[in-house]
Design a protein around this motif. Sequence first.
Motif, mmCIF file in Angstrom:
data_model
loop_
_atom_site.group_PDB
_atom_site.id
_atom_site.type_symbol
_atom_site.label_atom_id
_atom_site.label_comp_id
_atom_site.label_asym_id
_atom_site.label_seq_id
_atom_site.Cartn_x
_atom_site.Cartn_y
_atom_site.Cartn_z
ATOM 1 N N ALA A 187 8.543 -16.974 -38.317
ATOM 2 C CA ALA A 187 8.773 -18.789 -38.507
ATOM 3 C C ALA A 187 7.922 -19.403 -39.504
ATOM 4 O O ALA A 187 8.059 -19.957 -40.509
ATOM 5 N N SER A 188 6.425 -18.605 -39.372
ATOM 6 C CA SER A 188 6.034 -19.506 -39.837
ATOM 7 C C SER A 188 5.524 -19.405 -41.734
ATOM 8 O O SER A 188 5.503 -19.694 -42.753
ATOM 9 N N LYS A 189 6.005 -18.167 -42.273
ATOM 10 C CA LYS A 189 6.134 -17.899 -43.382
ATOM 11 C C LYS A 189 6.974 -18.671 -44.223
ATOM 12 O O LYS A 189 6.570 -19.293 -45.052
ATOM 13 N N TYR A 190 7.868 -19.332 -43.213
ATOM 14 C CA TYR A 190 9.270 -19.787 -44.262
ATOM 15 C C TYR A 190 9.056 -21.347 -43.715
ATOM 16 O O TYR A 190 9.041 -22.391 -45.066
ATOM 17 N N PHE A 191 7.938 -22.348 -42.588
ATOM 18 C CA PHE A 191 6.994 -23.239 -42.187
ATOM 19 C C PHE A 191 6.170 -23.361 -43.748
ATOM 20 O O PHE A 191 6.111 -24.510 -44.226
ATOM 21 N N ASN A 192 5.502 -22.724 -43.713
ATOM 22 C CA ASN A 192 4.391 -22.148 -44.390
ATOM 23 C C ASN A 192 4.400 -23.452 -46.047
ATOM 24 O O ASN A 192 4.099 -24.138 -46.891
ATOM 25 N N VAL A 193 5.708 -22.539 -46.817
ATOM 26 C CA VAL A 193 6.143 -22.460 -47.902
ATOM 27 C C VAL A 193 6.738 -23.788 -47.952
ATOM 28 O O VAL A 193 6.749 -24.457 -49.140
ATOM 29 N N TRP A 194 7.807 -24.382 -47.052
ATOM 30 C CA TRP A 194 9.138 -25.058 -47.146
ATOM 31 C C TRP A 194 7.912 -27.335 -46.240
ATOM 32 O O TRP A 194 8.046 -27.686 -46.986
ATOM 33 N N PHE A 195 7.450 -26.608 -45.368
ATOM 34 C CA PHE A 195 6.322 -28.333 -45.360
ATOM 35 C C PHE A 195 4.660 -27.731 -45.209
ATOM 36 O O PHE A 195 4.062 -28.905 -44.874
ATOM 37 N N GLY A 196 4.426 -26.831 -45.633
ATOM 38 C CA GLY A 196 2.424 -26.666 -45.794
ATOM 39 C C GLY A 196 2.371 -26.355 -44.725
ATOM 40 O O GLY A 196 3.082 -26.546 -43.530
ATOM 41 N N ARG A 197 0.287 -26.038 -45.034
ATOM 42 C CA ARG A 197 0.654 -25.835 -43.467
ATOM 43 C C ARG A 197 0.470 -26.736 -42.478
ATOM 44 O O ARG A 197 0.056 -26.692 -41.314
ATOM 45 N N HIS A 243 0.993 -16.504 -53.701
ATOM 46 C CA HIS A 243 2.819 -16.136 -54.213
ATOM 47 C C HIS A 243 3.317 -14.854 -52.374
ATOM 48 O O HIS A 243 4.405 -15.167 -52.782
ATOM 49 N N ALA A 244 1.788 -14.250 -52.212
ATOM 50 C CA ALA A 244 2.105 -13.841 -51.239
ATOM 51 C C ALA A 244 2.034 -13.962 -49.773
ATOM 52 O O ALA A 244 1.722 -13.611 -49.085
ATOM 53 N N LEU A 245 1.042 -15.023 -49.996
ATOM 54 C CA LEU A 245 0.644 -15.408 -49.078
ATOM 55 C C LEU A 245 0.723 -15.747 -47.413
ATOM 56 O O LEU A 245 0.731 -15.127 -46.445
ATOM 57 N N ALA A 246 2.220 -16.813 -47.621
ATOM 58 C CA ALA A 246 2.975 -16.976 -46.099
ATOM 59 C C ALA A 246 3.596 -15.572 -45.656
ATOM 60 O O ALA A 246 3.584 -15.718 -44.507
ATOM 61 N N SER A 247 4.387 -14.656 -46.690
ATOM 62 C CA SER A 247 4.738 -13.589 -45.610
ATOM 63 C C SER A 247 3.784 -11.998 -45.298
ATOM 64 O O SER A 247 3.942 -12.394 -44.016
ATOM 65 N N GLY A 248 2.789 -12.628 -46.359
ATOM 66 C CA GLY A 248 1.612 -11.975 -45.994
ATOM 67 C C GLY A 248 1.363 -11.933 -44.642
ATOM 68 O O GLY A 248 0.983 -10.849 -43.340
ATOM 69 N N SER A 249 0.815 -13.056 -44.066
ATOM 70 C CA SER A 249 0.794 -13.631 -43.015
ATOM 71 C C SER A 249 1.213 -13.900 -42.105
ATOM 72 O O SER A 249 0.901 -13.286 -41.257
ATOM 73 N N ALA A 250 2.515 -13.521 -42.573
ATOM 74 C CA ALA A 250 3.374 -13.879 -40.999
ATOM 75 C C ALA A 250 3.091 -12.716 -40.639
ATOM 76 O O ALA A 250 4.104 -12.323 -39.590
ATOM 77 N N LEU A 251 3.565 -11.641 -41.989
ATOM 78 C CA LEU A 251 3.316 -10.345 -41.098
ATOM 79 C C LEU A 251 2.270 -9.782 -40.703
ATOM 80 O O LEU A 251 2.740 -8.868 -39.206
ATOM 81 N N GLY A 252 0.978 -10.456 -40.799
ATOM 82 C CA GLY A 252 0.103 -9.996 -39.813
ATOM 83 C C GLY A 252 -0.232 -10.732 -38.823
ATOM 84 O O GLY A 252 0.024 -10.069 -37.706
ATOM 85 N N GLY A 253 0.446 -11.876 -38.221
ATOM 86 C CA GLY A 253 0.786 -12.786 -37.474
ATOM 87 C C GLY A 253 1.383 -11.693 -36.066
ATOM 88 O O GLY A 253 1.536 -11.579 -35.209
ATOM 89 N N ALA A 254 2.890 -11.432 -36.995
ATOM 90 C CA ALA A 254 3.598 -10.849 -35.956
ATOM 91 C C ALA A 254 3.159 -8.960 -36.034
ATOM 92 O O ALA A 254 3.298 -8.596 -34.146
ATOM 93 N N SER A 255 2.388 -8.678 -36.282
ATOM 94 C CA SER A 255 1.866 -7.663 -36.218
ATOM 95 C C SER A 255 1.177 -7.885 -34.641
ATOM 96 O O SER A 255 0.970 -6.800 -33.752
ATOM 97 N N ASN A 256 -0.058 -8.753 -34.946
ATOM 98 C CA ASN A 256 -0.657 -9.762 -33.679
ATOM 99 C C ASN A 256 -0.056 -9.633 -32.499
ATOM 100 O O ASN A 256 -0.210 -9.321 -31.140
ATOM 101 N N TRP A 257 1.355 -10.449 -32.571
ATOM 102 C CA TRP A 257 1.868 -10.518 -31.392
ATOM 103 C C TRP A 257 2.905 -8.869 -30.767
ATOM 104 O O TRP A 257 2.586 -9.173 -29.260
ATOM 105 N N PHE A 258 3.232 -8.331 -32.056
ATOM 106 C CA PHE A 258 3.995 -7.131 -31.168
ATOM 107 C C PHE A 258 2.721 -6.585 -30.579
ATOM 108 O O PHE A 258 3.246 -5.753 -29.193
#
Length: 480
Positions: free
Chosen positions: A55-65, A375-390
């Motif tokens: 979810a942070s991928k979308y919220f980081n883009v829509w609302f900011g850090r 331009h790829a930070l929100a999505s890439g960071s979200a995938l990294g976080g998902a890897s951590n939690w998985f």
Amino acid sequence: MPERVIMGVIEEDGSYHCLPGTPDGVLPGCMPMNFDVWGYTIGAYAVGGFFGSIASKYFNVWFGRRDNIMMSCGWMIAGGILSACAVNLTMYAFGRALVGIAAGMCGSSVAIYVSEISTNKSRGALGSLFELFLNLGILLTQIAGRSMAYAPAWRALWAIPTIIAAIQLACMFFLTVECPRRLCANQKYDEAYAALQRLRGKDVDIEEEYQGMLAARQRELDSQQKQMTIWDIISCKDRHVSWNTVIVMVIQAFNQVGGIGPMSVYSVGFFTQIFGDATLASNISLADAAVNIGATLVSVVFMHKVGRKGFMMISTGGTCIACIFMVLGSSLKNSSGGQGIGGLAIAAAIIFTGSYSMGCGVIPWMIAPELLPMHALASGSALGGASNWFFNFLINTIWPQMNAGLGTYSFIVFVAINLFGFLFVTFFMPETTGKDLDDHDKKKTEDVEDGTGSSSDASHQGDNKDEEKSHHYSHIEVAQ
């Protein structure tokens, strides 16, 4: 520990109930359950973290850090209240899941926020503070857990992080600003200038840094870069970005997959078995948490000298050696013919914790902004976080079965995993220490445009840096 009070006791006939003497008040004194159900309530936290990261991928883009972090504080408060006031297992597990969502949203956002507001030189030290305060929180939690392991005090353990989250929310609202880099990307140039000035201090000349930020955003506009989605990265729309995202995901995985969870749990149980003293085992666990903090302080001080890659090599190599020591310490016969060598096992736990904290505990939270373009930070960071939690969920779920099947040789699995991590870092992880966050965009734009990007830079950098700050609006007009 509080879990014994919350879970109650299991009788030989399979029934379970609260510990004798556990009082009931307005809320139940415990929520009797077996170990499997307890594992599911713990797993709810990791599941929530996984979805929070996505979810942070979308919220980081829509609302900011900044706003994303404040929203995560809201989830933390709601989850803490729900867990503290739980009257049944469903309510308790749902509260844990909400806290997990908060942690997943906050983890990647805090890492990006710290990286984007820092200077190139201070980014490593400030990024390491994330892990330092995390370890400090773990130590304080263990201390509080020992002194509040009775009903109804265990419910207050949930009130403490709820209050801290509320304080953080207030501090974020009144004392912080949005990342200037993010504001520039949204073409809010006047707000970006004001935010950068506030971060650097009112007497600091920020004109050169601000001009570089404008130039980087202009390069993005000139190259017509669009925000990359998670699917764009997975489908290798840009192979360089996709490969760097793989590196981010592997580094994030080693925040969990190398055995930090089982090492913490296993060491307490093992020391209780060796010394026959649960209190001593708990004290050793506290000492281990203190080592965590000391090792993180080392990374704070020396991060810029040793580097991200250097500390990750030290970390994965050290945890690999520590796992070997743990296997030997728990499997060999001691001098009296008993199972296990206590001193070697203690050394293994300390080496593991110290090594982990210097690299695998710190680097994953700062690597994404240094490897991925904006331009790829929100999505890439979200995938990294998902890897951590998985892997958090996977390792802690399968560990009981793995430990039951392999016994004292369980940590052989982590020897292999950490050896793989060491080799991966050595051959594939680039050094990013001191790197400008906009280097990705600058290099790619110059390659694609074959030199036209340099004229765009010049149009922003040719102004006199000694102009009054009120003239920054002229630079905004150029960027627009």
